[in-house]
Design an enzyme around this catalytic site. Structure first.
Site, PDB file in Angstrom:
ATOM      1  N   TYR A  35      40.879  44.660   6.061  1.00  0.00           N
ATOM      2  CA  TYR A  35      41.165  45.909   5.909  1.00  0.00           C
ATOM      3  C   TYR A  35      42.241  46.771   6.758  1.00  0.00           C
ATOM      4  O   TYR A  35      43.190  47.387   6.371  1.00  0.00           O
ATOM      5  CB  TYR A  35      39.841  46.916   5.606  1.00  0.00           C
ATOM      6  CG  TYR A  35      40.148  48.201   4.949  1.00  0.00           C
ATOM      7  CD1 TYR A  35      40.524  48.537   3.491  1.00  0.00           C
ATOM      8  CD2 TYR A  35      39.745  49.445   5.605  1.00  0.00           C
ATOM      9  CE1 TYR A  35      40.682  49.524   3.030  1.00  0.00           C
ATOM     10  CE2 TYR A  35      39.904  50.709   4.927  1.00  0.00           C
ATOM     11  CZ  TYR A  35      40.481  50.753   3.556  1.00  0.00           C
ATOM     12  OH  TYR A  35      40.442  52.068   2.975  1.00  0.00           O
TER      13      TYR A  35
ATOM     14  N   CYS B 280      42.250  58.426   2.159  1.00  0.00           N
ATOM     15  CA  CYS B 280      41.983  57.030   2.563  1.00  0.00           C
ATOM     16  C   CYS B 280      42.757  56.403   3.760  1.00  0.00           C
ATOM     17  O   CYS B 280      42.217  55.692   4.362  1.00  0.00           O
ATOM     18  CB  CYS B 280      42.133  56.376   1.237  1.00  0.00           C
ATOM     19  SG  CYS B 280      40.596  56.823   0.146  1.00  0.00           S
ATOM     20  N   HIS B 281      44.216  56.469   3.487  1.00  0.00           N
ATOM     21  CA  HIS B 281      44.910  55.935   4.530  1.00  0.00           C
ATOM     22  C   HIS B 281      45.973  56.896   4.961  1.00  0.00           C
ATOM     23  O   HIS B 281      47.250  56.404   5.554  1.00  0.00           O
ATOM     24  CB  HIS B 281      45.550  54.395   4.033  1.00  0.00           C
ATOM     25  CG  HIS B 281      44.822  53.776   3.211  1.00  0.00           C
ATOM     26  ND1 HIS B 281      44.700  53.699   1.856  1.00  0.00           N
ATOM     27  CD2 HIS B 281      43.740  52.956   3.484  1.00  0.00           C
ATOM     28  CE1 HIS B 281      43.662  52.918   1.279  1.00  0.00           C
ATOM     29  NE2 HIS B 281      42.972  52.662   2.526  1.00  0.00           N
ATOM     30  N   GLY B 282      45.886  58.256   4.636  1.00  0.00           N
ATOM     31  CA  GLY B 282      46.722  59.102   5.439  1.00  0.00           C
ATOM     32  C   GLY B 282      48.224  59.331   4.639  1.00  0.00           C
ATOM     33  O   GLY B 282      48.976  59.268   5.310  1.00  0.00           O
TER      34      GLY B 282
END
Ligand code: HEM
Ligand code: FES
Lengths: 416, 180
Positions: free
Chosen positions: A296, B144-146
């Site tokens: 991930y 979640c991932h910016g």
């Protein structure tokens, strides 16, 4: 080695009658009992047997869970709670399956890193190694789909994010995504098919495990010094020497397993998964299960465009690449010496790789901001550099230490 | 097995006819298998009941200025935001050259209904639902991932490749929208 004779001699007319028609007993004796095994195997070699047992544990508990579980978005969450509260012994069975998945990965990672250190992927065991990589990828898919089944918030958003990975495929992405999900979003059809596949794939894994062991029994085991078996003085029969050793290791492995199941069944999970799935709100901090974190991190590390490849596709390529590269490992590390014990430079980079992998795991659970973003890029770069630059280079420039002449010499040398 | 000499001489009509039959049988077999496999794959595509939910009508009159609601369309969350004048101003002031996925504010709303911003609420990175009124550009922030989106839902920073998707929709009246 592969053509060793079995010393099975049927006793009595019934055994002989069976043996002439289906030599199953002969086969089992040859491969599970008499099989000549290097006498210097250490405890890192017990994880294969541990994995075999864990696969059986997952299949048995899984089949039992499936008798009570309901794969429907309105009922799945409650049915898992029903298993935990109402079904006789259900709390333990469900916990065994959920914790079992984590323990499965503990054993898998140790087994893989064992192979990486002792050069078990090198000739003549390339196919054995590649079958192992296939098993690893399959088990990741199984665990991912299993985690969707309880239909909590993490289940739902994990499924959304991971299936979305496929939408990065150029042109065919969107249709492919809809094909996978059976809808425009993760929904009931997705849950149904994940249950179907979660049930099926462990049996596919079992079949690949048979091939894996077949491929093992052609050249025989590697061993901690990586020197080939030269004579029967180097080996002992698998039974009773290694059956007992493996059994002992399994018992030891089951102690922490049991501790988690009985005392902390939820500690490895995420509290958000005890909230039922909600398509309108994403949890503030979504993380996959710990065993998927390193990959991930690699997925997230690519947040920049490279030429015509946008950041999303780039991340997907990097993540897929980090697994695919394992298939090529036997041809990237050209060093003739198998065991890391005799490779002074390799050892340093190997342990750095182990630490780096732990860092990748840690970063996967951190938010993608500040220093973590940079660290993720550095550790992703080292992951790839290890395979693509360091190993090919080391095989050229490193001078290995002298190898013992044989297994028995190294064993006896140690004793004196 | 009497064809030793035939196969040696590949120019005889006999040998080439046999080759042809061999290839033709294989080809028909392959087409047959592909034909049988296709329905087994196609059954995984969205079914009629999923496709039937393709349109929703929604009354926006209850949404106060400066707030938004999330509705569900085809199983996907959709943001309906009643933008403030300041937000519209801010979105218009951005030069297109600063954008990763250049689109003007006009292109993302319906003429005469500029205060209504209607977008699929899944981050174009990997599908999380971004949080409203946050991030570095006063629009949405995906935890979640910016990924940061501005007040027109355009991607400004982070791994998402494109702006939040504006679905097909029309205003049936001043307050009724039909999405889909
Ligand atoms: C390679 C072996 C397997 C692995 C790694 C695995 C992993 C998992 C995981 C991680 C979960 C989610 C548990 C939770 O968080 O509550 C799960 C759930 C489930 N699995 Fe498996 N599984 C395996 C084999 C099987 C098999 C063979 C079956 C047979 C049908 C099965 C049936 C189920 C069911 C019904 C659930 C939902 C109930 C629950 O959440 O505990 N699994 N699995
Ligand atoms: S899903 Fe939004 S940034 Fe990744």
């Amino acid at each position: 080695m592969s053509s060793h004779e079995s010393n099975y001699s049927p006793t009595g007319p019934v055994e002989r009658w069976v043996d002439e028609r289906l030599p199953l007993v002969r086969f089992a004796k040859e491969h599970l009992m008499d099989f000549p095994t290097p006498k210097n195997l250490n405890y890192w070699w017990t994880f294969g047997a541990i994995l075999a047992i864990m696969l059986v544990v997952q299949i048995v508990t899984g089949i039992v869970l499936a008798m009570h579980y309901t794969p429907h978005i309105d009922l799945a969450f409650d049915s898992v709670e029903h298993i935990r509260r109402d079904v006789n012994g259900g709390r333990i069975i469900q916990a065994t399956h959920a914790v079992g998945a984590s323990m499965f990965f503990v054993a898998l990672y140790i087994h893989i890193f064992r192979g990486l250190y002792f050069g078990s992927y090198k000739a003549p065991r390339e196919i054995l190694w590649m079958l192992g990589v296939i098993i690893f990828i399959l088990v990741m898919a199984i665990a991912f789909m299993g985690y969707v089944l309880p239909w909590g918030q993490m289940s739902f958003w994990g499924a959304t994010v991971i299936t979305n990975i496929f939408s990065a495929v150029p042109v065919a992405g969107e249709p492919l995504l809809q094909l996978l999900r059976g809808g425009f979003a993760v929904d009931n059809p997705t849950l149904n098919r994940f249950f179907s596949l979660h049930y099926l794939l462990p049996f596919v894994v079992a079949a690949v495990v048979v091939l894996h062991i077949w491929a093992l029994h052609v050249p025989g085991n590697n061993n901690p010094i990586g020197v080939d078996v030269k004579s029967s003085r180097d080996t002992v029969p698998f039974h009773p020497y290694y059956t007992m050793k493996d059994l002992f290791a399994i018992v030891v492995f089951f102690i922490p397993f049991a501790w988690f199941v009985f005392f902390a069944p939820d500690i490895l999970g995420h509290p958000d998964n005890y909230i039922q799935a909600n398509a309108q709100i994403t949890p503030a901090h979504i993380v996959p299960e710990w065993y998927l974190l390193p990959f991930y991190t690699i997925l997230r590390a690519i947040d920049f465009n490279v030429l015509f490849i946008d950041s999303r596709l780039g991340g997907v390529i990097a993540m897929a690449g980090s697994l695919v590269i394992l298939f090529f490992l036997p041809w990237l590390d050209r060093s003739r010496v198998r065991s890391g014990t005799f490779r002074p430079m390799f050892k340093i980079f190997y342990w750095l790789f182990v630490v780096n992998f732990l860092v990748l795991t840690y970063l996967g659970a951190q938010p993608a901001e500040g220093i973590y973003v940079l660290l993720a890029k550095i550790s992703t770069a080292y992951y790839f550099a290890y395979f693509l630059i360091i190993l090919p280079l080391l095989s050229r420039i490193e001078t290995p230490r002298p190898l013992p002449a044989s297994i028995s010499e190294s064993v006896l040398g140690k004793a004196h | 097995m009497a064809t030793q000499s035939d196969t040696a001489n590949t120019h005889t009509p006999k040998a080439s006819r046999r080759d042809f039959l061999y290839v033709a049988t294989g080809a028909v077999g392959a087409v047959g298998v592909a034909g049988a496999v296709w329905p087994l794959i196609n059954q995984m595509n969205p079914d009629a009941s999923v496709l039937a939910l393709a349109q929703v009508d929604f009354d926006v009159s209850s949404i106060a200025e400066g707030s938004s609601v999330t509705i569900i369309w085809r199983g996907l969350p959709v943001f309906v935001r009643h933008r403030t004048a300041a937000e519209i101003e801010e979105a218009r002031a951005v030069p297109l050259s600063e954008l990763k996925d250049p689109e003007s504010d006009d292109q993302r709303v319906k003429e005469g209904h500029e205060q209504w911003l209607i977008m699929i609420a899944n981050c174009t990175h990997l599908g999380c639902v971004p949080v409203g009124e946050s991030g570095n550009y006063d629009g949405w922030f995906c935890p979640c991932h910016g990924s940061h989106y501005d007040t027109a839902g355009r991607i400004r920073q982070g791994p998402a490749p494109t702006n939040l998707v504006v679905p097909e929709y029309e205003f049936l009246s001043d307050t009724m929208v039909r999405i889909g």
